[in-house]
Design a protein around this motif. Structure first.
Motif, PDB file in Angstrom:
ATOM      1  N   THR A 134       0.829  -1.242   0.108  1.00  0.00           N
ATOM      2  CA  THR A 134       0.016  -0.054  -0.141  1.00  0.00           C
ATOM      3  C   THR A 134       0.929   1.294  -0.112  1.00  0.00           C
ATOM      4  O   THR A 134       0.492   2.211  -0.708  1.00  0.00           O
ATOM      5  CB  THR A 134      -0.880  -0.096   1.271  1.00  0.00           C
ATOM      6  OG1 THR A 134      -1.798  -1.254   1.158  1.00  0.00           O
ATOM      7  CG2 THR A 134      -1.923   1.287   1.160  1.00  0.00           C
ATOM      8  N   ARG A 135       2.234   1.196   0.956  1.00  0.00           N
ATOM      9  CA  ARG A 135       2.931   2.399   0.787  1.00  0.00           C
ATOM     10  C   ARG A 135       3.553   2.642  -0.647  1.00  0.00           C
ATOM     11  O   ARG A 135       3.645   3.745  -0.998  1.00  0.00           O
ATOM     12  CB  ARG A 135       3.947   2.197   2.066  1.00  0.00           C
ATOM     13  CG  ARG A 135       3.449   2.283   3.455  1.00  0.00           C
ATOM     14  CD  ARG A 135       4.513   2.693   4.257  1.00  0.00           C
ATOM     15  NE  ARG A 135       5.476   1.418   4.427  1.00  0.00           N
ATOM     16  CZ  ARG A 135       5.360   0.609   5.065  1.00  0.00           C
ATOM     17  NH1 ARG A 135       4.490   0.292   5.893  1.00  0.00           N
ATOM     18  NH2 ARG A 135       6.505  -0.604   4.906  1.00  0.00           N
ATOM     19  N   GLN A 136       3.925   1.518  -1.076  1.00  0.00           N
ATOM     20  CA  GLN A 136       4.733   1.538  -2.397  1.00  0.00           C
ATOM     21  C   GLN A 136       3.511   1.931  -3.424  1.00  0.00           C
ATOM     22  O   GLN A 136       3.997   2.959  -4.368  1.00  0.00           O
ATOM     23  CB  GLN A 136       5.270   0.252  -2.788  1.00  0.00           C
ATOM     24  CG  GLN A 136       6.360   0.343  -4.005  1.00  0.00           C
ATOM     25  CD  GLN A 136       7.416   1.142  -3.555  1.00  0.00           C
ATOM     26  OE1 GLN A 136       7.821   1.331  -2.298  1.00  0.00           O
ATOM     27  NE2 GLN A 136       8.112   1.434  -4.550  1.00  0.00           N
ATOM     28  N   LYS A 137       2.494   1.584  -3.309  1.00  0.00           N
ATOM     29  CA  LYS A 137       1.475   2.111  -4.279  1.00  0.00           C
ATOM     30  C   LYS A 137       1.141   3.627  -4.306  1.00  0.00           C
ATOM     31  O   LYS A 137       1.074   4.268  -5.157  1.00  0.00           O
ATOM     32  CB  LYS A 137       0.026   1.321  -3.828  1.00  0.00           C
ATOM     33  CG  LYS A 137      -1.143   1.700  -4.780  1.00  0.00           C
ATOM     34  CD  LYS A 137      -2.500   1.042  -4.092  1.00  0.00           C
ATOM     35  CE  LYS A 137      -3.502   1.573  -4.594  1.00  0.00           C
ATOM     36  NZ  LYS A 137      -4.965   0.979  -4.113  1.00  0.00           N
ATOM     37  N   ALA A 138       1.146   3.934  -2.910  1.00  0.00           N
ATOM     38  CA  ALA A 138       0.888   5.627  -2.789  1.00  0.00           C
ATOM     39  C   ALA A 138       1.973   6.322  -3.229  1.00  0.00           C
ATOM     40  O   ALA A 138       1.848   7.195  -3.834  1.00  0.00           O
ATOM     41  CB  ALA A 138       0.878   5.805  -1.236  1.00  0.00           C
ATOM     42  N   LYS A 139       3.559   5.665  -3.180  1.00  0.00           N
ATOM     43  CA  LYS A 139       4.401   6.403  -3.760  1.00  0.00           C
ATOM     44  C   LYS A 139       4.398   6.467  -5.324  1.00  0.00           C
ATOM     45  O   LYS A 139       4.655   7.559  -6.012  1.00  0.00           O
ATOM     46  CB  LYS A 139       5.873   5.806  -3.373  1.00  0.00           C
ATOM     47  CG  LYS A 139       6.203   5.920  -1.910  1.00  0.00           C
ATOM     48  CD  LYS A 139       7.378   5.347  -1.570  1.00  0.00           C
ATOM     49  CE  LYS A 139       7.870   5.104  -0.125  1.00  0.00           C
ATOM     50  NZ  LYS A 139       8.958   4.674   0.109  1.00  0.00           N
ATOM     51  N   LEU A 140       4.217   5.323  -5.634  1.00  0.00           N
ATOM     52  CA  LEU A 140       4.033   4.913  -7.345  1.00  0.00           C
ATOM     53  C   LEU A 140       2.773   6.110  -7.763  1.00  0.00           C
ATOM     54  O   LEU A 140       2.945   6.715  -9.133  1.00  0.00           O
ATOM     55  CB  LEU A 140       3.763   3.565  -7.729  1.00  0.00           C
ATOM     56  CG  LEU A 140       5.090   2.807  -7.582  1.00  0.00           C
ATOM     57  CD1 LEU A 140       4.537   1.331  -7.784  1.00  0.00           C
ATOM     58  CD2 LEU A 140       6.176   3.239  -8.051  1.00  0.00           C
ATOM     59  N   THR A 191       1.875   8.776  -6.469  1.00  0.00           N
ATOM     60  CA  THR A 191       2.485  10.182  -6.417  1.00  0.00           C
ATOM     61  C   THR A 191       3.100  10.443  -7.781  1.00  0.00           C
ATOM     62  O   THR A 191       3.366  11.474  -8.277  1.00  0.00           O
ATOM     63  CB  THR A 191       3.259  10.522  -5.170  1.00  0.00           C
ATOM     64  OG1 THR A 191       2.420  10.027  -3.999  1.00  0.00           O
ATOM     65  CG2 THR A 191       3.818  11.719  -5.178  1.00  0.00           C
ATOM     66  N   LYS A 192       3.894   9.482  -8.075  1.00  0.00           N
ATOM     67  CA  LYS A 192       5.073   9.378  -9.160  1.00  0.00           C
ATOM     68  C   LYS A 192       4.107   9.884 -10.575  1.00  0.00           C
ATOM     69  O   LYS A 192       4.017  10.583 -11.580  1.00  0.00           O
ATOM     70  CB  LYS A 192       5.943   8.460  -9.587  1.00  0.00           C
ATOM     71  CG  LYS A 192       6.911   8.366  -8.694  1.00  0.00           C
ATOM     72  CD  LYS A 192       7.827   7.198  -9.183  1.00  0.00           C
ATOM     73  CE  LYS A 192       9.160   7.153  -8.108  1.00  0.00           C
ATOM     74  NZ  LYS A 192      10.027   6.189  -8.272  1.00  0.00           N
ATOM     75  N   LYS A 244       2.327  13.259 -10.474  1.00  0.00           N
ATOM     76  CA  LYS A 244       3.381  14.325 -10.873  1.00  0.00           C
ATOM     77  C   LYS A 244       3.604  14.301 -12.428  1.00  0.00           C
ATOM     78  O   LYS A 244       3.776  15.270 -13.042  1.00  0.00           O
ATOM     79  CB  LYS A 244       4.656  13.976 -10.058  1.00  0.00           C
ATOM     80  CG  LYS A 244       4.859  14.304  -8.439  1.00  0.00           C
ATOM     81  CD  LYS A 244       6.150  14.197  -7.952  1.00  0.00           C
ATOM     82  CE  LYS A 244       6.118  14.464  -6.473  1.00  0.00           C
ATOM     83  NZ  LYS A 244       7.385  14.169  -5.903  1.00  0.00           N
TER      84      LYS A 244
END
Length: 692
Positions: A323-329, A331-332, A335
């Motif tokens: 889930t955290r990695q999903k949020a980071k991706l 965000t990318k 952007k």
């Protein structure tokens, strides 16, 4: 102990038990019921059950054991009955000369002599134990309740019981017996009797006036079976039976080892006590083991709950990390989307402004062109022309092209992660910290492929280890679901295996090893080779004078000497046929066609060494050649445009040649075994083409 005191035939407590030669007991009345007749004049064949017997039946009772299977006679009678516990019971028959009795427990059969059932000793010891047990039960029942026994299945206000099931050992009233214990189905075999107190009321179990039951009378000394007036006084060790003095006087045990009865009684009691000590120790161990198992039940429940919680926590942590990695991706992605939108918006604004300026200038120029004053026009024309030219130069190449693409160039590769998740499994045993063997490699399915009878496999490491990997071991089965064999050991992560069977499915797996040991196998991948072989000429193994063209389908030579070229396929089983066409044939040379080993000589005619089998042919005749031995000259040759066919039958292990699709000569070679590749030898006067 109740099971030891119940007759195996009727299922009730023993009544007048007799001791069979096999040491089992039955009631006297039950023994009469299971006694059967054998045909007149038929003597049961003497046989024993497997294993050694503790009894000498011939010497002790003059009885012979026999098997119903061996004798050919069964114990079937037209009216068969069954006892309550399921043992087959037969109608009683009178003891005759040819009668037999089969033990209901061990199924050993014994023939009866003229004495009939009186020839079996009465087990007074067992009879005494049964009587004592009945007395204890009666006293316990009378002390616990002054009235009649109550029904044990009534929910409220239990009424007096009317029957008792000897097998279930439960008291029932009439209603509960009809509801819970009907006399049908499996319960039809159970024996229902009146309650003990009711039975005692009509008999002598209770003293008149409701007093206590009198004590069991003292047992009479056991008497000899043959001499009923004589008590047992001695014990025959050979017959393993007590005897009386008259038996000794008659000489029946004259040569046997006979000892005083009291001495043997004490000796056997001592032996039984010692045996009981061993059984008692085992029983104690069994009780402790049961306690251990019961404790394990609780521990398993507790550990299971704890492990489930730990497992759920591990999965939750993986989900949380994903889930955290999903949020980071995300965000990318956001952007990237905002950047593209900003660039396109800026480009729209800039292009709109320039278009407005250009449009205004164009409208002004059109108005200027409408003026009829030459002097006034020429006064501003030079500057106006420069402006228009400058404005045109602003719309250079690329100015009307978008600076970004509407597509997103971000690619998320989840195949390896998904395969890792699918391979997620428990490891047996606790994982100790410290050095460990490598994890199972991951076969890269997108890079694994087959070509002809070759297979290429690729793999990679999924989990890094503290100790570096020293190498990998690749294993394949035999293409028919057989045992695996090692085909590669090394540090490379890509391997091509040649020489496999055509039209076969191979299972492949790989494992890694380091200084600690060998790791587990990867998941198995199935690779299927081509159904039909196809090949070209192999430039890597050809002689340097060989010239290949037409995508390695056409071969010629630069030398006047014969040179060898091999095909790219190898055959080890099945039937294979291929043809080559003669594209050029000058000065009557004699090219050779056939099969060879991969290490055959390449600088001489095919067939001159022991690693090639060939036919060399000119325009008039041909010969077969192997190991420089020429055989079977055949008339008929080749010309430009001719085709030469080669039939390799590894089922029959033969090699046959064809010219223009007609068999040329007899079968050239037989008893072929191993791996073969197509081969051709030729010089510069010949050019051939593989027609596949």
């Amino acid at each position: 102990m109740d099971e030891e005191l119940k007759c195996p035939v009727c299922g009730s407590l023993f009544k007048e038990p007799i001791l069979l030669p096999c040491s089992h007991n039955v009631c006297l009345m039950c023994a009469r019921n299971i006694t059967v007749q054998t045909p007149d004049g038929e003597t049961p064949a003497q046989s024993r059950a497997s294993g050694s017997s503790d009894y000498d039946y011939l010497d002790m009772d003059k009885m012979s054991l026999y098997s119903e299977t061996d004798s050919g006679y069964g114990s079937f009678t037209p009216c068969q009955l069954k006892s309550p516990n399921g043992v087959r019971v037969f109608p009683p028959v009178l003891p005759q000369r040819h009668c037999s009795l089969t033990c209901p427990l061990c199924h050993r059969s014994v023939s009866l002599d003229e004495r009939g059932l009186r020839g079996f000793p009465r087990n007074r010891l067992l009879e005494s134990i049964v009587a004592r047990c009945q007395q204890n039960r009666a006293s316990s029942s009378s002390s616990s309740s002054s009235g009649a026994p109550k029904c044990q299945l009534c929910d409220r206000n239990p009424v007096d019981a009317t029957v008792m099931c000897e097998q279930c050992d439960v008291y029932y009233c009439g209603a509960c017996q009809q509801r819970c214990h009907p006399s049908r189905g499996p319960l039809a075999k159970h024996r229902l009797v009146p309650p003990p107190r009711q039975a005692a009321a009509g008999g002598a179990a209770m003293a008149p006036g409701g007093g206590q039951q009198p004590p069991v009378a003292a047992r009479k000394p056991a008497t000899c079976v043959d001499h009923e007036a004589e008590n047992f006084s001695m014990y025959c060790c050979s017959c393993r039976a007590p005897v009386c003095t008259k038996c000794l006087e008659e000489g029946k045990h004259g040569k046997h080892d006979v000892r005083p009865l009291a001495v043997m009684w004490k000796q056997h009691k001592c032996q039984l006590s010692q045996a009981l000590n061993g059984v008692s120790d085992k029983a104690k161990d069994a009780k402790e083991f049961l306690v251990l198992l019961k404790n394990m039940l609780q521990q398993i429940q507790e550990n299971g709950v704890e492990f489930e919680a730990c497992f759920v926590a591990q999965c939750d942590s993986l989900i949380e990390a994903l889930t955290r990695q999903k949020a980071k991706l995300l965000t990318k992605v956001t952007k990237e989307k905002e950047y593209k939108l900003k660039v396109v918006r800026d480009q729209i604004t800039h292009c709109t402004m320039k278009l407005r300026q250009t449009t205004g200038m164009m409208e002004y120029c059109l108005e200027v062109l409408k003026e009829n004053d030459p002097s006034g026009y020429l006064q501003i024309s030079d500057a106006l022309i420069k402006r228009v030219t400058s404005s045109q130069d602003q719309w250079v190449k690329g100015a009307l092209e978008p600076k970004v693409s509407s597509d997103f160039d971000l690619v998320l590769n989840t195949d390896s992660l998904l395969q890792t998740i699918l391979q997620l499994d428990f490891c047996h045993g606790k994982v100790e910290p410290g050095p460990s063997v490598p994890a199972a490699p991951l076969l890269q399915l997108e890079k694994c492929c087959t070509r002809n009878n070759s297979a290429t496999l690729a793999w990679r490491v999924t989990v890094p280890t503290s100790n570096p990997i020293d190498g990998y071991i690749l294993e394949l089965d035999d293409g028919n679901g057989g045992q695996y064999r090692e085909v590669y050991v090394g540090r490379e992560t890509v391997c091509t295996v040649d020489g496999l069977h055509f039209n076969s499915s191979y299972n492949a797996r790989v494992k890694a090893y380091n200084t600690i040991g060998v790791g587990p196998y990867s998941k198995t991948v199935v690779l299927k080779t081509s159904d039909v072989a196809w090949f070209t000429f192999d430039p890597s193994s050809a002689h340097r004078d060989i010239v290949l063209s037409n995508e390695n389908l056409t071969v010629s030579c630069n030398s006047y000497d014969d040179r060898v070229v091999l095909g790219t396929a190898a055959f080890s089983k099945g039937v294979h046929y291929w043809e080559v066409r003669i594209d050029r044939y000058d000065n009557h040379p004699d090219p050779a066609f056939g099969v060879a080993r991969i290490n055959t000589m390449k600088d001489m005619m095919l067939g001159k060494d022991d690693k090639a089998w060939a036919m060399y042919v000119d325009n008039n005749r041909s010969w077969f050649m192997h190991n420089n031995s020429h055989t079977n000259r055949a008339e008929g040759g080749i010309n430009k445009g001719s085709t030469v066919g080669i039939l390799l039958d590894l089922v029959k292990r033969t090699l046959t040649f064809y010219i223009n699709q007609k068999q040329h000569g007899p079968t050239a070679f037989d008893s072929l075994d191993g791996v073969f590749v197509p081969a051709v030898s030729l010089n510069r006067n010949v050019q051939v083409c593989d027609t596949e």
